[in-house]
Design an enzyme around this catalytic site. Structure first.
Site, PDB file in Angstrom:
ATOM      1  N   HIS A 161       0.650  -1.001   0.082  1.00 39.75           N
ATOM      2  CA  HIS A 161      -0.147   0.063   0.034  1.00 39.75           C
ATOM      3  C   HIS A 161       0.884   1.211  -0.014  1.00 39.75           C
ATOM      4  CE1 HIS A 161      -3.699  -2.357   0.251  1.00 39.75           C
ATOM      5  NE2 HIS A 161      -3.276  -2.703   1.721  1.00 39.75           N
ATOM      6  N   HIS A 197      -6.242  -7.164  -0.659  1.00 36.65           N
ATOM      7  CA  HIS A 197      -6.492  -5.739  -0.923  1.00 36.65           C
ATOM      8  C   HIS A 197      -5.512  -5.144  -1.995  1.00 36.65           C
ATOM      9  CE1 HIS A 197      -6.751  -6.154   3.538  1.00 36.65           C
ATOM     10  NE2 HIS A 197      -7.816  -5.211   3.313  1.00 36.65           N
TER      11      HIS A 197
HETATM   12  C1  SP5 Z   1      -1.014  -5.158   3.994  1.00 38.32           C
HETATM   13  C2  SP5 Z   1      -2.509  -5.271   4.263  1.00 38.32           C
HETATM   14  O1  SP5 Z   1      -3.094  -6.243   4.084  1.00 38.32           O
HETATM   15  N1  SP5 Z   1      -3.017  -3.949   4.513  1.00 38.32           N
HETATM   16  C3  SP5 Z   1      -4.675  -3.837   4.655  1.00 38.32           C
HETATM   17  C4  SP5 Z   1      -4.804  -2.631   5.435  1.00 38.32           C
HETATM   18  C5  SP5 Z   1      -6.350  -2.442   5.725  1.00 38.32           C
HETATM   19  N2  SP5 Z   1      -6.533  -1.490   6.381  1.00 38.32           N
HETATM   20  C6  SP5 Z   1      -7.916  -0.775   6.296  1.00 38.32           C
HETATM   21  C7  SP5 Z   1      -8.861  -1.368   7.521  1.00 38.32           C
HETATM   22  C8  SP5 Z   1     -10.305  -1.151   7.312  1.00 38.32           C
HETATM   23  C9  SP5 Z   1     -11.042  -1.531   8.297  1.00 38.32           C
HETATM   24  N3  SP5 Z   1     -12.414  -1.873   7.995  1.00 38.32           N
HETATM   25  C10 SP5 Z   1     -12.973  -2.641   8.955  1.00 38.32           C
HETATM   26  C11 SP5 Z   1     -13.660  -3.774   8.733  1.00 38.32           C
HETATM   27  C12 SP5 Z   1     -13.699  -4.758   9.903  1.00 38.32           C
HETATM   28  N4  SP5 Z   1     -14.737  -5.761   9.651  1.00 38.32           N
HETATM   29 ZN    ZN Z   2      -4.296  -7.123   2.596  1.00 36.98          ZN
END
Ligand code: SP5
Ligand code: ZN
Length: 340
Positions: A161, A197
Site C-alpha cells: 500500500h 487488498h
Molecule cells: C497489507 C494489508 O493487508 N493492509 C490492509 C490494510 C487495511 N486497512 C483498512 C482497514 C479497514 C477497516 N475496516 C474494518 C472492517 C472490519 N470488519
Molecule cells: Zn491485505
C-alpha cells in the site's frame, strides 16, 4: 528455499489502529504474525532462515521520494518532542487532498501529507523495521538473481500500500516494489499481487513503466479498502499504458472463481515474457481472515502456489497481509511448498 527474516520488526508494535467510525482496535498487523510463520517454517526441512544483507538507502530512493523517507526517519523523534497529549502512536487527523496540495513543514502537516489513512501508525521502531523489511526483499531478489529458483522475503511491516511518497494500510516502504525495481536493472519483471487488498502503492510506483508489468487481484475497491484505486480501467499511463492490470473480485469469491482470475493474470505474465517474477503474497484472501470477505481455502492457496510456480520463472515471494494468525503459518506453507 532461502527465507530472509529480521527480528527488527518486533519494535514496530503500534498499540491500536482506528477502524471505520473511530473504533480503536488492537493492531491487526502485529509481531505474532511472524512467529506463526516462523514456527510453521521451522517444522519443514526445506526452509533456511537467513538474516538479510544491508543494502543501504539507494535502492529505496530509487522507488520512494527522498523527503518521504526522511519523514519516516525523523517523525518519531519529532513526535516525542511535540506538544501532543497522547504520544503512543503518531497519526494525523487531517489528510492532504491530492489536487495541488501544499507541503507544510510542521510534523502533523507532513504526517497528513505522507499518510493515506489511520492504519500506518508510526511508533519508535517503525523506521528501523521498515528498512529491515525492505532489506529482506532485496536479499531475496539478490538470491534469485544469483540463480536460486525462488526465495521468500518474510517482510514485516508489509509494503504494497506504500506509494512513491505515502504510507498506508500498515505499509511504509514498498518491499516488493523495491525488489522488483532492483531486479529490473537485469531484465523485465512481472509483479503479481495476490493480497486481498489492491496493491495501490505498487500501482503508483510502476504506473508509467513498460519494463515492469504489475497485476493486482483483489476485492473490488468499490466496497473495500483502498476504495479510490484498483478499478479495471486503470491500465497504466504514458509508456506504461497496457502494463498494469487490476482484477477486482466480488464478496464471497470462492476458489474456482479466484483461480479463473489467476489464470487471466498468469496468461498476461506469460505473454510479457519476464526474466523475473515478484509475488506480493497476502494471506488475507483466506476464507476466515478478519479483514477479508472472500473465501479462498488453504487448498485453494496451495493450488495458487502450484499455478504460479508452473510459470517456471525465478520468483521472489514477498510477505504482505494476512491476519488470521492461527492459520497464517499453515496457509503460507501451502503457498511456499509449491516452490521448493
Ligand atoms: C497489507 C494489508 O493487508 N493492509 C490492509 C490494510 C487495511 N486497512 C483498512 C482497514 C479497514 C477497516 N475496516 C474494518 C472492517 C472490519 N470488519
Ligand atoms: Zn491485505
Amino acid at each position: 528455499m532461502n527465507v530472509y527474516y529480521s527480528e527488527a520488526h518486533r519494535k514496530h508494535n503500534p498499540p491500536f489502529e482506528i477502524f471505520d467510525g473511530g473504533l480503536r482496535v488492537p493492531y491487526l498487523e502485529n509481531p505474532d504474525r511472524m512467529d506463526r510463520i516462523l514456527n510453521a517454517l521451522s517444522e519443514r526441512d526445506w526452509a533456511r532462515t537467513i538474516e538479510p544483507k544491508v543494502f543501504g538507502l539507494d535502492p529505496i530512493y530509487a522507488v520512494h521520494d527522498k523527503d518521504y523517507v526522511n519523514f519516516l526517519a525523523s517523525s518519531w523523534t519529532e513526535w516525542l518532542a511535540s506538544e501532543a497529549k497522547d504520544k503512543s502512536t503518531l497519526l494525523p487527523s487531517t489528510f492532504a487532498l491530492r489536487r495541488y496540495p501544499q507541503k507544510p513543514t510542521s510534523l502533523l502537516g507532513r504526517a497528513g501529507y505522507y499518510m493515506m489513512d489511520l492504519s500506518a501508525c508510526i511508533v519508535a521502531g517503525t523506521y528501523a523495521a521498515a528498512l529491515a523489511s525492505a532489506n529482506c526483499a532485496l536479499s531475496a531478489a539478490e538470491a534469485v538473481a544469483n540463480g536460486e529458483r525462488s526465495a521468500f522475503a518474510l517482510c514485516r511491516p508489509p509494503g504494497h500500500h506504500a506509494g512513491k511518497d505515502y504510507a498506508g494500510g500498515y505499509c511504509f516502504i514498498n518491499n516488493a516494489s523495491v525488489a522488483a525495481n532492483w531486479l529490473s536493472a537485469k531484465g523485465k519483471v512481472a509483479l503479481l499481487d495476490i493480497d486481498y487488498h489492491c496493491g495501490n502503492g505498487t500501482q503508483d510506483i510502476f504506473y508509467d513503466r513498460a519494463d515492469v508489468l504489475t497485476i493486482s487481484i483483489h476485492a473490488d475497491p468499490n466496497f473495500e479498502y483502498p476504495h479510490y484505486t484498483g478499478y479495471p480501467d486503470e491500465t497504466g499511463s504514458g509508456a506504461g499504458r497496457g502494463f498494469h492490470k487490476n482484477i477486482p473480485l466480488e464478496k464471497g469469491t470462492e476458489d474456482a472463481r479466484y483461480l479463473s482470475a489467476l489464470e487471466e493474470a498468469l496468461n498476461l505474465i506469460h505473454e510479457f515474457e519476464p526474466k523475473y517474477l515478484v509475488v506480493s503474497a497476502g494471506m488475507d484472501i483466506y476464507a476466515d481472515d478478519p479483514l477479508g470477505t472472500i473465501k479462498v481455502t488453504t487448498e485453494g492457496i496451495r493450488e495458487i502456489g502450484k499455478r504460479i510456480s508452473a510459470l517456471n520463472l525465478p520468483t521472489v515471494i514477498v510477505m504482505e497481509g494476512g491476519y488470521n494468525n492461527d492459520m497464517l503459518g499453515k496457509n503460507m506453507i501451502s503457498l511456499l511448498g509449491e516452490f521448493r
